[in-house]
Design an enzyme around this catalytic site. Sequence first.
Site, PDB file in Angstrom:
ATOM      1  N   ARG A   9       0.887  -1.183   0.000  1.00  0.00           N
ATOM      2  CA  ARG A   9       0.000   0.000   0.000  1.00  0.00           C
ATOM      3  C   ARG A   9       0.914   1.220   0.000  1.00  0.00           C
ATOM      4  NH1 ARG A   9      -5.364   1.171   3.434  1.00  0.00           N
ATOM      5  NH2 ARG A   9      -6.090  -0.080   1.686  1.00  0.00           N
ATOM      6  N   HIS A  56      -7.055   1.193  -6.716  1.00  0.00           N
ATOM      7  CA  HIS A  56      -7.290   0.242  -5.612  1.00  0.00           C
ATOM      8  C   HIS A  56      -7.951  -1.012  -6.211  1.00  0.00           C
ATOM      9  CE1 HIS A  56      -7.639  -1.229  -1.687  1.00  0.00           C
ATOM     10  NE2 HIS A  56      -8.506  -0.398  -1.133  1.00  0.00           N
ATOM     11  N   GLN A  99      -9.957  -3.678  -4.143  1.00  0.00           N
ATOM     12  CA  GLN A  99     -11.247  -3.158  -3.707  1.00  0.00           C
ATOM     13  C   GLN A  99     -12.287  -3.321  -4.816  1.00  0.00           C
ATOM     14  OE1 GLN A  99     -12.117  -1.732  -0.575  1.00  0.00           O
ATOM     15  NE2 GLN A  99     -14.118  -2.120  -1.487  1.00  0.00           N
ATOM     16  N   ASP A 144     -17.202   7.183  -1.342  1.00  0.00           N
ATOM     17  CA  ASP A 144     -15.940   6.981  -0.601  1.00  0.00           C
ATOM     18  C   ASP A 144     -15.662   8.285   0.158  1.00  0.00           C
ATOM     19  OD1 ASP A 144     -13.435   6.137   0.279  1.00  0.00           O
ATOM     20  OD2 ASP A 144     -12.436   6.417  -1.660  1.00  0.00           O
ATOM     21  N   CYS A 169     -16.402   1.511   0.026  1.00  0.00           N
ATOM     22  CA  CYS A 169     -15.199   0.702   0.261  1.00  0.00           C
ATOM     23  C   CYS A 169     -14.855   0.627   1.741  1.00  0.00           C
ATOM     24  CB  CYS A 169     -14.030   1.268  -0.534  1.00  0.00           C
ATOM     25  SG  CYS A 169     -13.676   2.989  -0.155  1.00  0.00           S
ATOM     26  N   ARG A 223     -13.699  -8.797   0.412  1.00  0.00           N
ATOM     27  CA  ARG A 223     -12.264  -8.515   0.222  1.00  0.00           C
ATOM     28  C   ARG A 223     -11.474  -9.787   0.530  1.00  0.00           C
ATOM     29  NH1 ARG A 223     -10.172  -3.347   0.763  1.00  0.00           N
ATOM     30  NH2 ARG A 223      -8.262  -4.355   0.120  1.00  0.00           N
TER      31      ARG A 223
HETATM   32  N1   CP Z   1     -11.233  -0.368   1.885  1.00  0.00           N
HETATM   33  C1   CP Z   1      -9.978  -0.459   2.364  1.00  0.00           C
HETATM   34  O1   CP Z   1      -9.005  -0.656   1.647  1.00  0.00           O
HETATM   35  O2   CP Z   1      -9.903  -0.316   3.721  1.00  0.00           O
HETATM   36  P1   CP Z   1      -8.580  -0.186   4.601  1.00  0.00           P
HETATM   37  O3   CP Z   1      -8.011   1.183   4.351  1.00  0.00           O
HETATM   38  O4   CP Z   1      -9.063  -0.356   6.009  1.00  0.00           O
HETATM   39  O5   CP Z   1      -7.618  -1.258   4.183  1.00  0.00           O
HETATM   40  N1  NVA Z   2      -9.843   6.758  -1.213  1.00  0.00           N
HETATM   41  C1  NVA Z   2      -9.522   6.239   0.091  1.00  0.00           C
HETATM   42  C2  NVA Z   2      -9.764   4.773   0.123  1.00  0.00           C
HETATM   43  C3  NVA Z   2      -9.499   4.106   1.442  1.00  0.00           C
HETATM   44  C4  NVA Z   2      -9.670   2.627   1.386  1.00  0.00           C
HETATM   45  C5  NVA Z   2      -8.088   6.569   0.431  1.00  0.00           C
HETATM   46  O1  NVA Z   2      -7.228   6.477  -0.457  1.00  0.00           O
HETATM   47  O2  NVA Z   2      -7.822   6.938   1.579  1.00  0.00           O
END
Ligand code: CP
Ligand code: NVA
Length: 310
Positions: free
Chosen positions: A106, A133, A136, A228, A269, A297
């Site tokens: 990430r 993502h 997701q 989101d 998400c 997920r």
């Molecule tokens: N939706 C998602 O990726 O959640 P987290 O940020 O908790 O991993």
């Molecule tokens: N768009 C959000 C998604 C979190 C899962 C972010 O990047 O923080």
Amino acid sequence: MPKKRKDLITLADVRAQEIYGWFELARKLKKQTRSGKTQTHLRGKILAMIFQKPSTRTRVSFEVGMRQLGGHALYLASSELQIGRGETVADTARVLSRYVQGILARVFAHSDIEELSRWASVPVLNGLSDLTHPCQALADYFTLLEKKGKLKGLKIAYLGDGNNVAHSLLLGGAKLGVSVTCITPAGYEPKPNVLRQAIEEGKSTGASFEVTSEIARGVRGADALYTDVWASMGQEAERDARLQIFRPYQLNEDVLAATGKKDTLVLHCLPAHRGEEITDGVMDSAHSVVFEEAENRLHVQKALLVSLMG
Ligand code: CP
Ligand code: NVA
């Protein structure tokens, strides 16, 4: 025979047939998991998980998924790796490849995940970047398929920020024949090149893609509404300004009614900022499938792990 896929970096380079393969495996793994059957697909395999940003779902679902498949996952906060002190992504990728059988990351810059993929000799999975993502969106489409029994011809209306989640929904929709309308305030649209790619690819799958700031028109006839957070990770300094700008784009009861349909699903998400991008009333309504989406997920990512690392 197409070459075996090494990585999952973006849905832009995935074929619909591969996605349906993962969904079929996810369906089987989900059934097995629920019945308590022992799974050994990844016995003895180790996944390194690099996190530059916080996470609940991604971290826990990948770690639990690896365990359930007989393997193991290592949580590596990037601030505690040498990468935080200047070791390159390329060198980190090469070193980790000597120890583990897969890398999940990430990251902020999408180029970091591309660099990992380039240098790692083991599979690399994108667990969210500033641009996309993919895990997701795969779980989102799997959830829609479970609930609606088909994907082709469905329409999603996405409200809010044209961000990483929106980008992966667009790219995935193009592959699967799901139309996506992004309803965003001016200046927060999805990136033009991502939209262009979706429009181009959608021509062969019958999906159409549109960006508008008109809520009532945008949500009309939607099979699913999606939203989101308004300020993504890394945008904390913009949070107050964004709260004002995005306020009219809240997914609330009026927006749900404006679809004109009785069976519209609500997706998010997560994490949700209740009272901001979504109201309690909508999130906790019978339309909402957000917690099944979060559960999926796990199942979809297990299918990905088996397919890439197995
Ligand atoms: N939706 C998602 O990726 O959640 P987290 O940020 O908790 O991993
Ligand atoms: N768009 C959000 C998604 C979190 C899962 C972010 O990047 O923080």
